[in-house]
Design a protein around this motif. Structure first.
Motif, PDB file in Angstrom:
ATOM      1  N   ASN A  39       0.837  -1.220   0.000  1.00 33.66           N
ATOM      2  CA  ASN A  39       0.000   0.000   0.000  1.00 33.66           C
ATOM      3  C   ASN A  39       0.864   1.259   0.000  1.00 33.66           C
ATOM      4  OD1 ASN A  39      -2.430  -1.337  -0.119  1.00 33.66           O
ATOM      5  ND2 ASN A  39      -2.633  -1.486   2.111  1.00 33.66           N
ATOM      6  N   GLU A  40       1.966   1.201   0.759  1.00 30.95           N
ATOM      7  CA  GLU A  40       2.876   2.361   0.799  1.00 30.95           C
ATOM      8  C   GLU A  40       3.419   2.658  -0.591  1.00 30.95           C
ATOM      9  OE1 GLU A  40       5.919   1.603   3.628  1.00 30.95           O
ATOM     10  OE2 GLU A  40       4.571   1.655   5.366  1.00 30.95           O
ATOM     11  N   ILE A  41       3.817   1.600  -1.267  1.00 31.27           N
ATOM     12  CA  ILE A  41       4.365   1.773  -2.627  1.00 31.27           C
ATOM     13  C   ILE A  41       3.299   2.332  -3.558  1.00 31.27           C
ATOM     14  CG2 ILE A  41       5.266   0.521  -4.622  1.00 31.27           C
ATOM     15  CD1 ILE A  41       6.594  -1.407  -2.602  1.00 31.27           C
ATOM     16  N   LEU A  42       2.079   1.807  -3.476  1.00 28.64           N
ATOM     17  CA  LEU A  42       0.998   2.255  -4.363  1.00 28.64           C
ATOM     18  C   LEU A  42       0.583   3.696  -4.033  1.00 28.64           C
ATOM     19  CD1 LEU A  42      -1.213  -0.985  -4.484  1.00 28.64           C
ATOM     20  CD2 LEU A  42       0.298  -0.097  -6.267  1.00 28.64           C
ATOM     21  N   GLN A  43       0.543   4.033  -2.719  1.00 27.86           N
ATOM     22  CA  GLN A  43       0.180   5.408  -2.324  1.00 27.86           C
ATOM     23  C   GLN A  43       1.219   6.410  -2.812  1.00 27.86           C
ATOM     24  OE1 GLN A  43      -0.433   5.318   1.915  1.00 27.86           O
ATOM     25  NE2 GLN A  43      -2.322   4.076   1.750  1.00 27.86           N
ATOM     26  N   GLU A  44       2.473   6.030  -2.676  1.00 25.97           N
ATOM     27  CA  GLU A  44       3.544   6.905  -3.145  1.00 25.97           C
ATOM     28  C   GLU A  44       3.426   7.121  -4.649  1.00 25.97           C
ATOM     29  OE1 GLU A  44       6.852   9.319  -2.813  1.00 25.97           O
ATOM     30  OE2 GLU A  44       5.593   8.459  -1.244  1.00 25.97           O
ATOM     31  N   LEU A  45       3.063   6.019  -5.375  1.00 27.60           N
ATOM     32  CA  LEU A  45       2.857   6.122  -6.825  1.00 27.60           C
ATOM     33  C   LEU A  45       1.708   7.063  -7.126  1.00 27.60           C
ATOM     34  CD1 LEU A  45       3.376   5.185  -9.751  1.00 27.60           C
ATOM     35  CD2 LEU A  45       1.829   3.272  -9.320  1.00 27.60           C
ATOM     36  N   SER A  46       0.613   6.943  -6.382  1.00 19.13           N
ATOM     37  CA  SER A  46      -0.574   7.788  -6.617  1.00 19.13           C
ATOM     38  C   SER A  46      -0.260   9.262  -6.399  1.00 19.13           C
ATOM     39  CB  SER A  46      -1.711   7.357  -5.681  1.00 19.13           C
ATOM     40  OG  SER A  46      -2.129   6.055  -5.994  1.00 19.13           O
ATOM     41  N   LYS A  47       0.519   9.550  -5.344  1.00 13.34           N
ATOM     42  CA  LYS A  47       0.873  10.946  -5.048  1.00 13.34           C
ATOM     43  C   LYS A  47       1.685  11.554  -6.185  1.00 13.34           C
ATOM     44  CE  LYS A  47       0.913  10.557   0.011  1.00 13.34           C
ATOM     45  NZ  LYS A  47       1.782  10.573   1.218  1.00 13.34           N
ATOM     46  N   LYS A  48       2.705  10.811  -6.577  1.00 10.85           N
ATOM     47  CA  LYS A  48       3.582  11.328  -7.630  1.00 10.85           C
ATOM     48  C   LYS A  48       2.818  11.478  -8.943  1.00 10.85           C
ATOM     49  CE  LYS A  48       7.930   9.569  -5.733  1.00 10.85           C
ATOM     50  NZ  LYS A  48       9.048   8.649  -5.934  1.00 10.85           N
ATOM     51  N   ALA A  49       1.932  10.513  -9.256  1.00 14.37           N
ATOM     52  CA  ALA A  49       1.171  10.582 -10.501  1.00 14.37           C
ATOM     53  C   ALA A  49       0.180  11.735 -10.468  1.00 14.37           C
ATOM     54  CB  ALA A  49       0.433   9.266 -10.712  1.00 14.37           C
ATOM     55  N   LEU A  50      -0.388  11.997  -9.303  1.00 10.85           N
ATOM     56  CA  LEU A  50      -1.392  13.067  -9.191  1.00 10.85           C
ATOM     57  C   LEU A  50      -0.735  14.420  -9.403  1.00 10.85           C
ATOM     58  CD1 LEU A  50      -4.410  13.363  -8.685  1.00 10.85           C
ATOM     59  CD2 LEU A  50      -3.926  13.669  -6.262  1.00 10.85           C
ATOM     60  N   LYS A  51       0.502  14.555  -8.917  1.00 10.12           N
ATOM     61  CA  LYS A  51       1.232  15.807  -9.138  1.00 10.12           C
ATOM     62  C   LYS A  51       1.471  16.037 -10.629  1.00 10.12           C
ATOM     63  CE  LYS A  51       3.680  16.008  -4.724  1.00 10.12           C
ATOM     64  NZ  LYS A  51       5.011  15.959  -4.078  1.00 10.12           N
ATOM     65  N   LEU A  52       1.558  14.900 -11.346  1.00 11.76           N
ATOM     66  CA  LEU A  52       1.776  15.005 -12.782  1.00 11.76           C
ATOM     67  C   LEU A  52       0.458  15.041 -13.555  1.00 11.76           C
ATOM     68  CD1 LEU A  52       4.663  12.430 -13.131  1.00 11.76           C
ATOM     69  CD2 LEU A  52       4.870  14.912 -13.333  1.00 11.76           C
ATOM     70  N   GLY A  53      -0.673  15.097 -12.801  1.00 11.41           N
ATOM     71  CA  GLY A  53      -1.971  15.249 -13.452  1.00 11.41           C
ATOM     72  C   GLY A  53      -2.615  13.923 -13.830  1.00 11.41           C
ATOM     73  N   TYR A  54      -2.230  12.904 -13.164  1.00  5.66           N
ATOM     74  CA  TYR A  54      -2.807  11.600 -13.505  1.00  5.66           C
ATOM     75  C   TYR A  54      -3.248  10.859 -12.250  1.00  5.66           C
ATOM     76  CZ  TYR A  54      -1.465  11.724 -18.405  1.00  5.66           C
ATOM     77  OH  TYR A  54      -1.358  12.049 -19.723  1.00  5.66           O
ATOM     78  N   ILE A  55      -4.319  10.100 -12.432  1.00  2.00           N
ATOM     79  CA  ILE A  55      -4.775   9.189 -11.371  1.00  2.00           C
ATOM     80  C   ILE A  55      -4.399   7.766 -11.809  1.00  2.00           C
ATOM     81  CG2 ILE A  55      -6.796   8.168 -10.240  1.00  2.00           C
ATOM     82  CD1 ILE A  55      -8.151  10.918 -10.487  1.00  2.00           C
ATOM     83  N   VAL A  56      -3.739   7.021 -10.891  1.00  2.15           N
ATOM     84  CA  VAL A  56      -3.279   5.643 -11.204  1.00  2.15           C
ATOM     85  C   VAL A  56      -4.062   4.654 -10.347  1.00  2.15           C
ATOM     86  CG1 VAL A  56      -1.332   4.035 -11.243  1.00  2.15           C
ATOM     87  CG2 VAL A  56      -0.970   6.461 -11.791  1.00  2.15           C
ATOM     88  N   LYS A  57      -4.582   3.622 -11.010  1.00  2.00           N
ATOM     89  CA  LYS A  57      -5.305   2.553 -10.289  1.00  2.00           C
ATOM     90  C   LYS A  57      -4.715   1.184 -10.664  1.00  2.00           C
ATOM     91  CE  LYS A  57      -9.779   4.877  -9.781  1.00  2.00           C
ATOM     92  NZ  LYS A  57     -11.223   4.777 -10.059  1.00  2.00           N
ATOM     93  N   LEU A  58      -4.698   0.275  -9.659  1.00  2.00           N
ATOM     94  CA  LEU A  58      -4.229  -1.096  -9.881  1.00  2.00           C
ATOM     95  C   LEU A  58      -5.438  -1.995 -10.107  1.00  2.00           C
ATOM     96  CD1 LEU A  58      -1.917  -3.160  -9.967  1.00  2.00           C
ATOM     97  CD2 LEU A  58      -2.188  -3.439  -7.488  1.00  2.00           C
ATOM     98  N   THR A  59      -5.514  -2.591 -11.264  1.00  2.00           N
ATOM     99  CA  THR A  59      -6.619  -3.501 -11.614  1.00  2.00           C
ATOM    100  C   THR A  59      -6.074  -4.936 -11.734  1.00  2.00           C
ATOM    101  OG1 THR A  59      -6.317  -3.336 -14.004  1.00  2.00           O
ATOM    102  CG2 THR A  59      -7.650  -1.605 -12.928  1.00  2.00           C
TER     103      THR A  59
END
Length: 795
Positions: free
Chosen positions: A162-182
């Protein structure tokens, strides 16, 4: 008259009297019944065989295997089995042999040698261990402690993920993107104000902003790639942690059990190493152990012990007699089962053979049985030469089927092989099989007869007592015992020998007991033994009766009275395997002028065997040397066995043939009330022949049917007197003077008996006395020679 009285005295001396035909009473021990006789503890009359087999068994060197030689029915197998078992009991117990799974090679199986009884113990122990292992593993994986530790690792894994995925989400959001794991992977979409952007919103953006989003998308992909790598590393890390947890749980569960096994079987280094490998293998395959249905069957399989040799109940060294030595029965095999149309095998389907069960001891085989089956002899030799037992199916061993198969680990071979066979087979192998001499260095010869002495008869009585006791029979009284000895001598064809065909003696005693029971007698008497002998003969004498019937009807034309020139009654024996009988045969000789010599009609018509042909040539040599010293044998003689349409073999009729020729030349008739048998050499000496009892009985039956008058009898070689073992019926008629037996040493003695005239001895002048048979032979030969010479001079 003085000369004639002397001549008749000579004839009487040649005639055997009743007492000369009896078995001497001095050889019979004084006993009432077999109750007074101790059963024999060993086999009788085979001292040399005893010494030889004892040497062979005691010689612990390579190649000193044993070949037992002797005719069947002499107790070879019984003697060998009894002696070897007794010898083997003094030897230490031999090891058990087991096959266990080879965890390193699925196409192999490991052999383990264990002290007697430990193979069964190991098998039972591991069967129990497999159940205990499964129970412990099941309890461990179902325990709360295991669940808690596993959940701790799972929670820790989830937090880090979860930490890894949350960190990914934060960085992606700063770049204007929302990232989801399916379930199919990572998905990212443009976002505005922290929410996914709709397609319409994205289309309404300026090209400059779109360009910024496109550049950031690449950065997001790079971030996702890094996260994927991190997650893979995390999965691997925690997979190892889960595995370590399972391995530790398994080790914790099974380690004490395997340590106990190692301590229990610490005497066998191979087993200790195997237990360690088993433990490591179970720990290594932890995932398989968590599937309880699969784990239970798998544990049972790898912990199975294939016990192919169990010596726990064997006293001393093993002794194995293999009566059906086929390749798999002797050397073992690998069995297969069919699964979904495919043949399958493993170490549990290895089957041992007789050679495995006998390893460390003694293997007894019948020679004839070995050679009935292909490749058995070759495989046996290879095993003895290499001193290893290799279990491989016949098709694999000899390249018949080249498919891959299980190859069990070879077993060290320490074995003494004892083969029972005939002399013919022994000499055949000795001559043509170079390995035979290397492998079978001890020959044990079984005698088929022993001397008829008081001591040997005592031993024979002990054997009879043993048969009675072993089979819970009625005791034999003294008369019955004597009759059994008579039968033994009859089998040996000599009153000086006892037969060692102990199987036939035992059968006679069993059958005598049956006839004794029919009389409700408490003991076996001589009449029971006589009836057993008679009834056995009745069961096999059909052909003899047919011959006798043709003789009685004069279909086979034999004279038993009167006198005829050039005609003599010979005697022959017909052997039918289980029965032999004698009957008379008419032998005739006809003479005529000419230099053709003696013509044997049998030989000319290819009805003469090699030995008979030799006998005819021998008698030609005798007649020529006796009667043609000064003048040539200027006479033609045809010699024939009348009404005989098969091959004539043997030389026992050469005396009769010689007398027929002498009668034909001299014109002196021969008594038809007397039959003759005997072989001669070139000196005219009469040599012994076989089947003398059957021959006498054959002529006696015909004479008795036509009426005995005291003139009837048989001439035999003097050297055959010891072979006369005749039934009471004939002995009684000899005693009464109704039937006679003459024993002769040479042709002249037989001539005198058959013609009633002196044969005549050669004088100092080189002539025979006037009126003698030999005188008339020479006279006729001279007359014919002079006639032939006179005709030549006239020409």
């Amino acid at each position: 008259m003085g000369n004639m009285n002397s001549y008749h005295g000579v004839l009487n001396m040649k005639k055997l009297n009743y007492k000369e035909l009896l078995i001497p009473s001095s050889i019979f021990p004084r006993v009432n019944t077999t109750k007074n006789i101790s059963p024999c503890e060993s086999f009788i009359g085979q001292e040399n065989a005893f010494k030889a087999i004892n040497f062979g068994l005691s010689m612990n060197k390579k190649g000193y295997n044993i070949f037992i030689v002797g005719p069947s029915g002499t107790g070879r197998r019984s003697f060998v089995e009894s002696f070897v078992k007794s010898f083997a009991k003094k030897k230490p117990k031999q090891n058990d042999i087991v096959y266990i799974v080879d965890l390193d090679n699925p196409y192999s199986a490991k052999s383990v040698s264990l002290p007697a009884g430990m193979g069964r113990k190991l098998k039972e122990r591991l069967e129990k261990i497999s159940e205990e292992l499964f129970t412990k593993l099941q309890r461990t994986f179902e325990s709360d402690e295991y669940d808690e530790k596993r959940k701790e690792i799972e929670n820790e894994y989830k937090e880090k993920k979860n930490e890894i995925l949350q960190e990914l989400s934060k960085k992606a959001l700063k770049l204007g993107y929302i990232v989801k794991l399916t379930p199919t992977g990572f998905v990212y979409v443009p976002a505005i104000d922290g929410k996914p952007m709709t397609p319409e919103q994205y289309e309404n953006l300026s090209d400059e902003i779109k360009s910024t989003y496109d550049e950031n998308a690449k950065k997001v992909e790079h971030l996702i790639s890094g996260v994927v790598h991190q997650l893979r590393k995390l999965d691997l890390e925690y997979s190892e942690k889960f595995n370590d947890l399972d391995k530790y749980a398994i080790l914790f569960s099974i380690d004490p059990l395997f340590e106990d096994l190692k301590n229990e079987f610490s005497f066998n280094e191979k087993l200790v190493l195997h237990f360690q490998k088993l433990k490591d293998h179970i720990i290594k395959n932890s995932s398989k152990m968590k599937n309880f249905d699969e784990a239970k069957a798998y544990l049972k399989h790898i912990l199975t012990v294939n016990l192919i040799v169990d010596n726990s109940e064997v006293d001393g060294a093993p002794v194995v007699f293999e009566s059906n030595p086929t390749y798999p029965n002797l050397f073992g095999k690998v069995e297969y089962i069919s699964k979904m149309g495919v043949l399958y095998t493993d170490f549990t389907m290895i089957r041992g053979g007789a050679i495995h069960r006998a390893n460390g001891g003694y293997l007894i085989l019948n020679a004839e049985d070995i050679f009935k089956y292909p490749y058995v002899w070759d495989k046996l030799k290879k095993s003895l030469l290499t001193q290893k037992i290799v279990i491989e199916n016949l098709d694999s061993a000899y390249g018949i089927n080249p498919t891959i198969s299980l190859k069990p680990e070879p077993i060290e071979l320490n074995l003494k092989v004892i083969i029972i066979g005939t002399p013919e087979l022994y000499y055949l192998l000795y001559e043509y099989d170079e390995d035979f001499q290397k492998l079978f260095k001890v020959k044990v010869e079984f005698d088929w007869e022993i001397d008829a002495t008081l001591d040997n008869v005592k031993q024979y009585y002990s054997f009879i007592s043993n048969v009675v006791e072993s089979n819970d029979l009625r005791p034999l009284n003294s008369k019955a015992l004597r009759k059994v000895i008579w039968y033994s001598m009859r089998l040996a064809e000599s009153r000086e020998k006892l037969s060692m065909k102990m199987g036939k003696i035992a059968n006679l005693i069993l059958e005598s007991d049956y006839y004794s029971s029919e009389r409700n007698s408490e003991v076996i008497d001589a009449i029971d033994v006589e009836k057993a002998i008679k009834e056995h003969e009745n069961r096999v004498k059909l052909f003899r009766e047919k011959y006798d019937e043709m003789l009685k009807k004069y279909e086979i034309m034999i004279e038993t009275s009167g006198e005829y020139v050039g005609q003599v009654n010979g005697l022959t024996v017909i052997q039918l395997g289980d029965y032999a009988f004698g009957h008379p045969v008419k032998i005739t000789a006809k003479t005529y002028a000419g230099n053709v010599g003696i013509i044997d009609i049998q030989r000319e018509s290819d009805l003469s065997g090699n030995i008979h042909s030799k006998a005819v040539l021998t008698l030609i040599g005798y007649l020529g040397s006796k009667y043609a010293k000064e003048i040539p044998f200027s006479l033609g003689v045809s010699l024939s066995f009348e009404q005989v349409y098969g091959i004539i073999e043997g030389d026992s009729a050469s005396l009769a043939e010689t007398i027929a020729i002498i009668s034909a030349i001299s014109k002196i008739p021969i008594k038809q009330s007397i039959a003759v048998t005997g072989s001669i050499n070139q000196h005219g000496h009469v040599q012994p022949i076989g089947g003398v009892n059957e021959k006498i009985e054959g002529f006696y039956r015909l004479c008795k049917y036509r009426g005995l008058d005291g003139s009837h009898g048989v001439i035999i070689p003097e050297t055959n007197v010891k072979n006369l073992v005749l039934p009471k019926e004939i002995l009684n008629d000899v005693k009464k003077g109704k039937f006679n037996i003459w024993a002769v040493k040479d042709v002249d003695e037989a001539v005198e008996i058959l013609t009633g005239k002196p044969a005549g001895k050669l004088t100092a002048k080189g002539t025979y006395p006037r009126g003698s048979v030999n005188y008339y032979v020479e006279l006729e030969l001279k007359k014919i020679y002079e006639k032939l010479e006179g005709k030549k001079r006239k020409r």
